[in-house]
Design an enzyme around this catalytic site. Structure first.
Site, short mmCIF file in Angstrom:
data_model
loop_
_atom_site.label_atom_id
_atom_site.label_comp_id
_atom_site.label_asym_id
_atom_site.label_seq_id
_atom_site.Cartn_x
_atom_site.Cartn_y
_atom_site.Cartn_z
N ARG A 99 -4.85 5.17 1.44
CA ARG A 99 -3.45 4.92 1.03
C ARG A 99 -2.48 5.09 2.21
O ARG A 99 -1.47 4.00 2.20
CB ARG A 99 -3.00 5.89 0.16
N LYS A 145 -11.09 9.92 -17.63
CA LYS A 145 -9.63 10.30 -18.22
C LYS A 145 -9.71 9.68 -19.62
O LYS A 145 -8.96 8.42 -19.80
CB LYS A 145 -8.75 9.64 -17.52
N GLY A 171 -9.56 4.68 -8.56
CA GLY A 171 -10.09 5.56 -7.34
C GLY A 171 -11.53 5.91 -7.40
O GLY A 171 -12.15 5.51 -6.27
N GLY A 180 -4.05 3.77 -12.54
CA GLY A 180 -3.24 3.55 -13.58
C GLY A 180 -2.32 2.29 -13.82
O GLY A 180 -2.56 1.61 -14.57
#
Ligand code: ADP
Ligand code: MG
Length: 398
Positions: free
Chosen positions: A37, A198, A356, A379
């Site tokens: 990142r 998730k 990720g 997201g």
């Protein structure tokens, strides 16, 4: 979609830029374990610094929920940032006020400072106009280079764009251009693969997705919640039983929209969450024992998914098909990824993946470079995939 880019900036010598980046880096035992990142933000930061701007970096780190939490201070990542940028970076333990204006006074044109974790202030996540004003007071313009945070309407991801001249950074620009190119008008049939762990945060995506795609392939921990909702005993598997109602509603919505949902009918199970466990076996989903966990999709089920993919022209993928970090539970993810990559190379499929762990899994399968596009965002990528407008992107539009 049109937005201001760094090319639109005039002379920025001595001007103060607030640059929103994603420095939410994975850490273990106080050490940064993955720094892609920071590397993604490097072109924007150096371009502005080299043009003589004073660069103030804004980022969030973890979920401190509006309070100062020592182990979530951005000071912990400063050495990583300095190493990757190859520049000295000043750390400022505030995001607004006198301390920041003093730092701006000390910085030479071309100097770089990293401000503290924006989420230490409750106003960040509330997009509080007072906080926005206070942060903006120290700067001349705003650059958003954090696509991965653009699905949040927070003070530093959205609010600032309304009070300062706002520009997309190079990484934001690349992400938007690539996604638009791949998926602006997707060629049908479209398949979506959704897996991973998730579950609760991804169910909302599925509700929207079933109306947009022709095939929905559900794998990973996500599949277990759906199987359970259909009355399958998933044993000790990762599963959110309380979401059975939502899962059923999604299956009904898919039916109504003519979207074919693919749930695994064959799975790889084990009694322990470990690599190559002695209790490893492949079975029909209806044969999972009470003390077993589903950790991957079975090989014949993967073949059936491959056949479905071959009929598709566009693929969006988020979430691995199994617990891919441990052998042999990476098999389904690797096999499906290689099929998607081969179809892409043949020119019959446009493939876009994000998240990720998904990106890590594609690297593990050795096919990351063969996909049409890989997004670093999780997201935000999912919400974009649903066709939702991302507030951080919307705010940059001209
Ligand atoms: P992404 O980061 O790509 O959005 P997630 O974070 O949602 O993906 O999920 C990735 C995680 O899901 C991985 O750590 C993987 O081990 C886990 N996972 C996938 N399938 C299963 C499963 N059947 N049981 C438990 N964990 C799983
Ligand atoms: Mg993840």
């Amino acid at each position: 979609m049109a937005f201001h880019k760094l090319d639109d900036l005039g002379d920025v010598t001595g001007k103060v830029a607030l640059v929103r980046v994603d420095f939410n880096l994975p850490m273990q035992d106080g050490r940064v374990t993955e720094d892609s990142r920071v590397r993604a933000a490097l072109p924007t930061i150096l371009e502005l610094a080299n043009k003589g701007a004073k660069v103030l970096l804004l980022a969030h780190f973890g979920r401190p929920k509006g309070a100062r939490v020592a182990d979530q201070s951005l000071s912990l990542v400063i050495s990583t940032v300095e190493k990757i940028l190859g520049r000295e970076v000043m750390f400022v333990p505030e995001i607004a006020g006198d301390i920041v204006s003093q730092a701006v006074g000390i910085l030479e044109p071309g100097g770089i400072a990293l401000l503290e974790n924006t989420r230490f202030w409750p106003g960040e996540e509330k997009n509080d106009p007072e906080l926005v004003k206070a942060i903006a007071a120290n700067a001349d313009f705003y650059v958003n280079d954090a696509f991965s945070a653009a699905h949040r309407a927070h003070a530093t991801t959205e609010g600032l764009a309304h009070v300062l001249p706002a520009y997309a950074g190079r990484s934001m620009q690349a992400e938007l251009e690539a996604l638009e190119k791949a998926l602006g008008k997707p060629v049908k049939p479209v398949a979506a693969v959704v897996g991973g762990a998730k579950v609760s945060s991804k169910l909302g995506v599925l509700t929207h997705l079933v109306t947009k795609v022709d095939h929905l392939i559900i794998g990973g921990g996500m599949a277990n919640t759906f199987l359970a909702a259909r009355g399958v005993d998933v044993g000790k598997s990762l599963c959110e039983h309380e979401l059975a109602g939502t899962a059923e509603a999604i299956l009904d919505a898919a039916d109504a929209a003519g979207c074919t949902v693919h749930l695994p009918y064959e799975v790889v199970v084990s009694k322990t969450f470990a690599a190559n466990p002695p209790s490893l076996r492949t079975c029909n989903v209806h044969e999972v024992a009470a003390d077993e966990m589903i950790l991957d999709v079975g090989p014949s089920a993967v073949e059936a998914l491959a056949d479905a993919l071959k009929t598709c022209r566009t693929l969006v993928w988020n979430g691995p098909m199994g617990a891919f970090e441990m052998a042999p539970f990476d098999a389904a993810t690797v096999a499906l990824a290689r099929i998607a990559a081969a179809l892409t190379k043949e020119g019959s499929l446009v493939s876009v993946a994000g998240g990720g762990d998904t990106v890590a899994a594609l690297h593990h399968a050795g096919v990351a470079d063969d996909f049409s596009y890989i997004s670093t965002a999780g997201g935000a990528f999912l919400e974009w995939m649903e066709g939702r407008e991302l507030p951080g992107v919307k705010a940059l539009e001209i």
